[in-house]
Each structure stands twice: as structure tokens, then as C-alpha cells.
Write a protein that holds these residues in place. Structure first.
Motif, mmCIF file in Angstrom:
data_model
loop_
_atom_site.group_PDB
_atom_site.id
_atom_site.type_symbol
_atom_site.label_atom_id
_atom_site.label_comp_id
_atom_site.label_asym_id
_atom_site.label_seq_id
_atom_site.Cartn_x
_atom_site.Cartn_y
_atom_site.Cartn_z
ATOM 1 N N ASN A 2 0.815 -1.210 0.000
ATOM 2 C CA ASN A 2 0.000 0.000 0.000
ATOM 3 C C ASN A 2 0.851 1.263 0.000
ATOM 4 O OD1 ASN A 2 -2.388 -1.386 -0.118
ATOM 5 N ND2 ASN A 2 -2.711 -1.373 2.091
ATOM 6 N N GLU A 3 1.964 1.272 0.770
ATOM 7 C CA GLU A 3 2.846 2.441 0.788
ATOM 8 C C GLU A 3 3.468 2.673 -0.582
ATOM 9 O OE1 GLU A 3 5.732 2.445 3.942
ATOM 10 O OE2 GLU A 3 4.261 1.641 5.357
ATOM 11 N N PHE A 4 3.888 1.596 -1.225
ATOM 12 C CA PHE A 4 4.480 1.728 -2.555
ATOM 13 C C PHE A 4 3.458 2.274 -3.543
ATOM 14 C CE2 PHE A 4 5.189 0.063 -6.829
ATOM 15 C CZ PHE A 4 6.396 0.688 -7.118
ATOM 16 N N GLU A 6 0.835 4.070 -2.972
ATOM 17 C CA GLU A 6 0.570 5.480 -2.668
ATOM 18 C C GLU A 6 1.689 6.367 -3.210
ATOM 19 O OE1 GLU A 6 -2.176 7.104 -1.593
ATOM 20 O OE2 GLU A 6 -3.009 5.097 -1.888
ATOM 21 N N LEU A 7 2.925 5.939 -3.019
ATOM 22 C CA LEU A 7 4.062 6.688 -3.548
ATOM 23 C C LEU A 7 3.968 6.794 -5.064
ATOM 24 C CD1 LEU A 7 6.843 8.042 -3.088
ATOM 25 C CD2 LEU A 7 7.843 5.756 -3.290
ATOM 26 N N GLN A 10 1.222 9.191 -6.052
ATOM 27 C CA GLN A 10 1.426 10.591 -5.671
ATOM 28 C C GLN A 10 2.587 11.267 -6.392
ATOM 29 O OE1 GLN A 10 1.738 10.604 -1.400
ATOM 30 N NE2 GLN A 10 -0.374 9.949 -1.138
ATOM 31 N N SER A 122 9.834 9.774 -2.300
ATOM 32 C CA SER A 122 9.688 9.226 -0.949
ATOM 33 C C SER A 122 10.340 10.119 0.102
ATOM 34 C CB SER A 122 10.274 7.811 -0.876
ATOM 35 O OG SER A 122 11.682 7.842 -0.815
#
Length: 180
Positions: A2-4, A6-7, A10, A122
Motif C-alpha cells: 500500500n505504501e508503494f 501510494e508513492l 502521488q 519518498s
């Protein structure tokens, strides 16, 4: 994951930067991402020129096509990265090209560019990949030796403005099952 994602969602092309320096430590962290990027047979065919000198940035700006939207970004970003690729390395075995598409350096430089841009994002930094310029003139400005090509220029800095995401094609529009 999920973090990847989102990055990835964005990250934007940034063409306006704050008047704030980017530390050498942050630049080195971004170069660490390039270092660990996959490449054909681990050839690591990339070379990166880190440019902070305003006069050199201005000389490179003069190589851009007149309608390039990154013209101001090239000189206003505190750091400019120039990605070069070694020829006749990636995509070769025993000195012979092995792919239908010839030298594979552009593919490897694309991977390195994506790693660089995502690493920068990031860390709260912005980038834009610039490819519309006179590559031979820019190569001369940077003294890039024979056997290498200057592929892209990437301004790097703290974003002054972040735009909304552009429209994207639905997965079903570009996905084919079993055959094209």
C-alpha cells in the motif's frame, strides 16, 4: 504494498521548486536507489552526473527545445542530475548484441530513472524527466566520453507546487488475456 502504491500514485512531474538546497546526504540516498536498480545481466550501465553549478545548468538549458515545459526547472532546481548510459554493454553477451531491439541501455536507464524519481518522491523531493533537448550539445557540455550517451536530465528539488493526478487508462483498456 500500500505504501508503494501510494508513492507511485502521488509522484508527479515537478517543474517549480522552492529556493531550498538539497543536501548531499539526500542526493546520495537517491543515488543509492540507482545503485540497487536491476539491470541486464547486472551490467549497471548507468553513469550519473550531479550538477549544482548554475553556469553549467544554464549551458544545458540552452540545449533544450524552445517549447520544452521544463526550461525554467532546469536552472531553478538546486540539483540537476544527468543520466548517461554505457553503450555496447547492456543487452550484450560476449560482445554480441542479443536482443531484437539491440543495445538495452535505454531500458536499463528507464529503470534507473524510475528508481531515482520514486526515491526522491519518498523523501519529499520533486523531479521531472527531461528528454527533449539536443543530446549531442548537452553531452559536450558535460564532457561525456565516447561510448556513452546522455539519455535524460532530471531537475531535483523541493516542490513549490504539486499538481493533481492526470487521468489514467483503466486496466481493462491495456490488458489482454492469453493473446493480444
Amino acid at each position: 504494498m500500500n505504501e508503494f502504491m501510494e508513492l507511485l500514485k502521488q509522484r508527479r512531474s515537478i517543474r517549480r521548486y522552492e529556493e531550498k538546497d538539497v543536501s548531499s546526504d539526500l542526493v546520495n540516498q537517491i543515488l543509492e536507489a540507482v545503485k540497487w536498480t536491476q539491470s541486464w545481466a547486472n551490467t549497471q550501465c548507468w553513469e550519473v552526473v550531479v550538477i549544482r553549478d548554475q553556469a553549467i545548468k544554464e549551458q544545458l538549458q540552452a540545449t533544450l527545445a524552445s517549447k520544452n515545459p521544463a526550461t525554467k526547472a532546469l536552472v531553478s532546481a538546486p540539483v540537476l542530475l544527468a543520466l548517461c548510459g554505457k553503450l555496447n554493454s547492456s543487452g550484450f553477451y560476449s560482445g554480441q548484441v542479443t536482443t531484437k531491439f539491440g543495445d538495452w541501455f535505454m531500458f536499463d536507464l528507464g529503470l534507473a530513472t524510475q528508481s531515482l524519481c520514486l526515491a526522491a518522491a519518498s523523501m519529499g523531493l520533486g523531479t521531472v524527466v527531461v528528454g527533449l533537448f539536443d543530446h549531442d550539445r548537452a553531452k559536450a557540455v558535460l564532457n561525456v566520453p565516447e561510448g556513452y550517451e546522455l539519455v535524460n536530465l532530471i531537475p531535483l528539488g523541493y516542490p513549490a507546487k504539486i499538481s493533481s493526478p492526470p487521468a489514467r487508462r483503466d486496466i481493462g483498456e491495456f490488458t489482454h488475456l492469453e493473446k493480444f
